[in-house]
Scaffold this motif. Structure first.
Motif, PDB file in Angstrom:
ATOM      1  N   PHE A  69      24.144   8.137  39.952  1.00 17.52           N
ATOM      2  CA  PHE A  69      23.358   8.849  40.954  1.00 17.52           C
ATOM      3  C   PHE A  69      23.148   7.972  42.180  1.00 17.52           C
ATOM      4  CE2 PHE A  69      20.947  12.283  42.381  1.00 17.52           C
ATOM      5  CZ  PHE A  69      19.778  11.817  42.952  1.00 17.52           C
ATOM      6  N   LYS A  70      22.851   6.680  41.977  1.00 21.20           N
ATOM      7  CA  LYS A  70      22.684   5.762  43.106  1.00 21.20           C
ATOM      8  C   LYS A  70      23.993   5.629  43.887  1.00 21.20           C
ATOM      9  CE  LYS A  70      18.885   2.992  41.344  1.00 21.20           C
ATOM     10  NZ  LYS A  70      18.483   1.682  40.812  1.00 21.20           N
ATOM     11  N   GLU A  71      25.106   5.617  43.166  1.00 21.75           N
ATOM     12  CA  GLU A  71      26.414   5.551  43.818  1.00 21.75           C
ATOM     13  C   GLU A  71      26.633   6.789  44.682  1.00 21.75           C
ATOM     14  OE1 GLU A  71      30.942   6.179  42.317  1.00 21.75           O
ATOM     15  OE2 GLU A  71      29.705   4.803  41.132  1.00 21.75           O
ATOM     16  N   PHE A  72      26.262   7.960  44.157  1.00 23.68           N
ATOM     17  CA  PHE A  72      26.382   9.206  44.909  1.00 23.68           C
ATOM     18  C   PHE A  72      25.514   9.161  46.169  1.00 23.68           C
ATOM     19  CE2 PHE A  72      26.473  13.456  46.210  1.00 23.68           C
ATOM     20  CZ  PHE A  72      25.187  13.931  46.291  1.00 23.68           C
ATOM     21  N   LYS A  81      26.894  18.470  43.219  1.00 19.28           N
ATOM     22  CA  LYS A  81      26.907  19.741  43.949  1.00 19.28           C
ATOM     23  C   LYS A  81      25.528  20.373  43.957  1.00 19.28           C
ATOM     24  CE  LYS A  81      31.694  20.982  42.958  1.00 19.28           C
ATOM     25  NZ  LYS A  81      32.557  21.868  42.179  1.00 19.28           N
ATOM     26  N   GLY A  82      24.856  20.362  42.812  1.00 19.95           N
ATOM     27  CA  GLY A  82      23.521  20.947  42.730  1.00 19.95           C
ATOM     28  C   GLY A  82      22.527  20.236  43.628  1.00 19.95           C
ATOM     29  N   TYR A  83      22.537  18.915  43.597  1.00 20.50           N
ATOM     30  CA  TYR A  83      21.628  18.147  44.442  1.00 20.50           C
ATOM     31  C   TYR A  83      21.935  18.380  45.918  1.00 20.50           C
ATOM     32  CZ  TYR A  83      19.043  14.281  46.451  1.00 20.50           C
ATOM     33  OH  TYR A  83      18.189  13.545  47.214  1.00 20.50           O
ATOM     34  N   GLY A 105      23.487  20.950  47.248  1.00 22.23           N
ATOM     35  CA  GLY A 105      23.147  22.333  47.578  1.00 22.23           C
ATOM     36  C   GLY A 105      21.658  22.499  47.846  1.00 22.23           C
ATOM     37  N   GLU A 106      20.821  21.855  47.039  1.00 22.31           N
ATOM     38  CA  GLU A 106      19.377  21.927  47.270  1.00 22.31           C
ATOM     39  C   GLU A 106      18.993  21.248  48.576  1.00 22.31           C
ATOM     40  OE1 GLU A 106      16.935  20.741  44.007  1.00 22.31           O
ATOM     41  OE2 GLU A 106      17.661  22.372  42.741  1.00 22.31           O
ATOM     42  N   GLN A 107      19.679  20.154  48.911  1.00 28.36           N
ATOM     43  CA  GLN A 107      19.431  19.489  50.195  1.00 28.36           C
ATOM     44  C   GLN A 107      19.772  20.424  51.360  1.00 28.36           C
ATOM     45  OE1 GLN A 107      17.402  16.748  49.442  1.00 28.36           O
ATOM     46  NE2 GLN A 107      18.474  15.843  51.140  1.00 28.36           N
ATOM     47  N   LEU A 108      20.902  21.103  51.254  1.00 30.21           N
ATOM     48  CA  LEU A 108      21.305  22.052  52.300  1.00 30.21           C
ATOM     49  C   LEU A 108      20.295  23.188  52.421  1.00 30.21           C
ATOM     50  CD1 LEU A 108      25.140  22.376  51.615  1.00 30.21           C
ATOM     51  CD2 LEU A 108      24.069  21.276  53.590  1.00 30.21           C
ATOM     52  N   ALA A 109      19.878  23.727  51.287  1.00 35.28           N
ATOM     53  CA  ALA A 109      18.924  24.835  51.288  1.00 35.28           C
ATOM     54  C   ALA A 109      17.589  24.408  51.888  1.00 35.28           C
ATOM     55  CB  ALA A 109      18.732  25.361  49.871  1.00 35.28           C
ATOM     56  N   LEU A 110      17.113  23.227  51.519  1.00 26.86           N
ATOM     57  CA  LEU A 110      15.844  22.735  52.052  1.00 26.86           C
ATOM     58  C   LEU A 110      15.928  22.545  53.559  1.00 26.86           C
ATOM     59  CD1 LEU A 110      12.990  21.646  51.751  1.00 26.86           C
ATOM     60  CD2 LEU A 110      13.983  19.429  51.174  1.00 26.86           C
ATOM     61  N   ALA A 111      16.997  21.927  54.016  1.00 24.75           N
ATOM     62  CA  ALA A 111      17.167  21.727  55.458  1.00 24.75           C
ATOM     63  C   ALA A 111      17.232  23.062  56.192  1.00 24.75           C
ATOM     64  CB  ALA A 111      18.427  20.909  55.722  1.00 24.75           C
ATOM     65  N   TYR A 112      17.924  24.034  55.622  1.00 22.87           N
ATOM     66  CA  TYR A 112      18.018  25.361  56.230  1.00 22.87           C
ATOM     67  C   TYR A 112      16.644  26.025  56.293  1.00 22.87           C
ATOM     68  CZ  TYR A 112      19.372  30.227  56.919  1.00 22.87           C
ATOM     69  OH  TYR A 112      19.481  31.496  57.403  1.00 22.87           O
ATOM     70  N   CYS A 113      15.899  25.969  55.191  1.00 24.65           N
ATOM     71  CA  CYS A 113      14.576  26.601  55.148  1.00 24.65           C
ATOM     72  C   CYS A 113      13.626  25.968  56.162  1.00 24.65           C
ATOM     73  CB  CYS A 113      13.979  26.503  53.746  1.00 24.65           C
ATOM     74  SG  CYS A 113      14.766  27.588  52.545  1.00 24.65           S
ATOM     75  N   GLN A 114      13.679  24.665  56.303  1.00 27.78           N
ATOM     76  CA  GLN A 114      12.774  23.993  57.221  1.00 27.78           C
ATOM     77  C   GLN A 114      13.165  24.205  58.673  1.00 27.78           C
ATOM     78  OE1 GLN A 114      12.957  20.006  55.555  1.00 27.78           O
ATOM     79  NE2 GLN A 114      10.922  20.260  54.653  1.00 27.78           N
ATOM     80  N   LYS A 115      14.429  24.029  58.993  1.00 27.04           N
ATOM     81  CA  LYS A 115      14.844  24.073  60.398  1.00 27.04           C
ATOM     82  C   LYS A 115      15.085  25.484  60.921  1.00 27.04           C
ATOM     83  CE  LYS A 115      14.734  19.735  61.182  1.00 27.04           C
ATOM     84  NZ  LYS A 115      13.803  19.165  62.155  1.00 27.04           N
ATOM     85  N   GLU A 116      15.748  26.323  60.138  1.00 24.83           N
ATOM     86  CA  GLU A 116      16.080  27.667  60.611  1.00 24.83           C
ATOM     87  C   GLU A 116      14.962  28.675  60.367  1.00 24.83           C
ATOM     88  OE1 GLU A 116      18.908  29.041  62.255  1.00 24.83           O
ATOM     89  OE2 GLU A 116      19.114  26.909  62.663  1.00 24.83           O
ATOM     90  N   LEU A 117      14.295  28.572  59.218  1.00 22.38           N
ATOM     91  CA  LEU A 117      13.293  29.576  58.850  1.00 22.38           C
ATOM     92  C   LEU A 117      11.871  29.117  59.135  1.00 22.38           C
ATOM     93  CD1 LEU A 117      14.873  30.623  55.433  1.00 22.38           C
ATOM     94  CD2 LEU A 117      15.199  31.695  57.672  1.00 22.38           C
ATOM     95  N   GLY A 118      11.682  27.829  59.383  1.00 25.33           N
ATOM     96  CA  GLY A 118      10.349  27.317  59.697  1.00 25.33           C
ATOM     97  C   GLY A 118       9.437  27.137  58.491  1.00 25.33           C
ATOM     98  N   PHE A 119      10.010  27.058  57.286  1.00 21.24           N
ATOM     99  CA  PHE A 119       9.203  26.861  56.088  1.00 21.24           C
ATOM    100  C   PHE A 119       8.637  25.443  56.061  1.00 21.24           C
ATOM    101  CE2 PHE A 119      11.485  30.069  53.069  1.00 21.24           C
ATOM    102  CZ  PHE A 119      11.230  31.090  53.964  1.00 21.24           C
ATOM    103  N   LYS A 120       7.488  25.301  55.424  1.00 22.80           N
ATOM    104  CA  LYS A 120       6.893  23.989  55.172  1.00 22.80           C
ATOM    105  C   LYS A 120       7.014  23.720  53.674  1.00 22.80           C
ATOM    106  CE  LYS A 120       4.794  23.537  59.326  1.00 22.80           C
ATOM    107  NZ  LYS A 120       5.801  24.079  60.164  1.00 22.80           N
ATOM    108  N   LEU A 121       7.625  22.612  53.305  1.00 19.06           N
ATOM    109  CA  LEU A 121       7.839  22.277  51.904  1.00 19.06           C
ATOM    110  C   LEU A 121       6.534  21.833  51.250  1.00 19.06           C
ATOM    111  CD1 LEU A 121       9.891  21.792  49.564  1.00 19.06           C
ATOM    112  CD2 LEU A 121      10.002  19.425  50.365  1.00 19.06           C
ATOM    113  N   ILE A 122       6.245  22.394  50.069  1.00 17.90           N
ATOM    114  CA  ILE A 122       5.129  21.936  49.247  1.00 17.90           C
ATOM    115  C   ILE A 122       5.663  20.994  48.175  1.00 17.90           C
ATOM    116  CG2 ILE A 122       3.350  22.617  47.598  1.00 17.90           C
ATOM    117  CD1 ILE A 122       3.093  25.236  49.164  1.00 17.90           C
TER     118      ILE A 122
END
Length: 157
Positions: free
Chosen positions: A14-17, A43-45, A47-64
């Motif tokens: 994981f650290k190598e990735f 891929k899963g990790y 994908g979640e990074q992409l989704a989080l970035a999309y939600c925050q920047k495009e949709l204006g969500f605030k992460l809890i």
């Protein structure tokens, strides 16, 4: 050889990735590895990074929080959207997949999401007036190509 050697091996992989990948604030700035060279976990990790970035920047969500667990049930992202609590399920699929990420959520997964969300809500005081379930589906191609789809207020019943 220790019987827990697999843990140190997993952590080192994981650290190598993390050393190879660069994660930035928005998907267009993320330097992707090629999808076909990634493991399922990577891929899963990613994908979640992409989704989080999309939600925050495009949709204006605030992460809890992310990857919230209750027993064996997990909610990928828990966010707020203008005062509304949003439970986000991230689905990552190949562009060649026969069904979309949204269609891949079966009744068992819907039930697990409902139960996890109710467990999360029981721990909140005061409870929010409104909440909803969203799905972020990511379809990836052969290289660093991907497409993000957001489905708002998905019914889990």
């Amino acid at each position: 050889m220790s019987k827990y050697n697999w843990i140190s091996l997993t952590v080192s992989k994981f650290k190598e990735f993390l050393g190879r990948a660069r994660f930035c604030a928005f998907p267009s700035n993320i330097k992707a590895l090629e999808w076909d060279k990634m493991t399922t976990t990577e891929k899963g990790y990613y994908g979640e990074q992409l989704a989080l970035a999309y939600c925050q920047k495009e949709l204006g969500f605030k992460l809890i929080t992310r990857n919230w667990y209750d027993q064996a049930r997990e909610i990928d992202l828990i966010c707020t959207d203008r005062g509304v609590l949003v439970f986000v399920e991230v689905r990552l699929r190949s562009k060649e997949a026969k069904i979309s990420g949204l269609e891949s959520i079966n009744n068992k997964k819907k039930s697990a999401l409902r139960r996890a969300a109710l467990a999360y809500l029981k721990r909140l005081y005061p409870r929010p007036h409104t909440y909803r379930f969203d799905v972020v589906s990511i379809a990836y191609g052969s290289s660093d190509d991907y497409q993000i789809m957001h489905y708002r207020n998905v019914a889990l019943f």
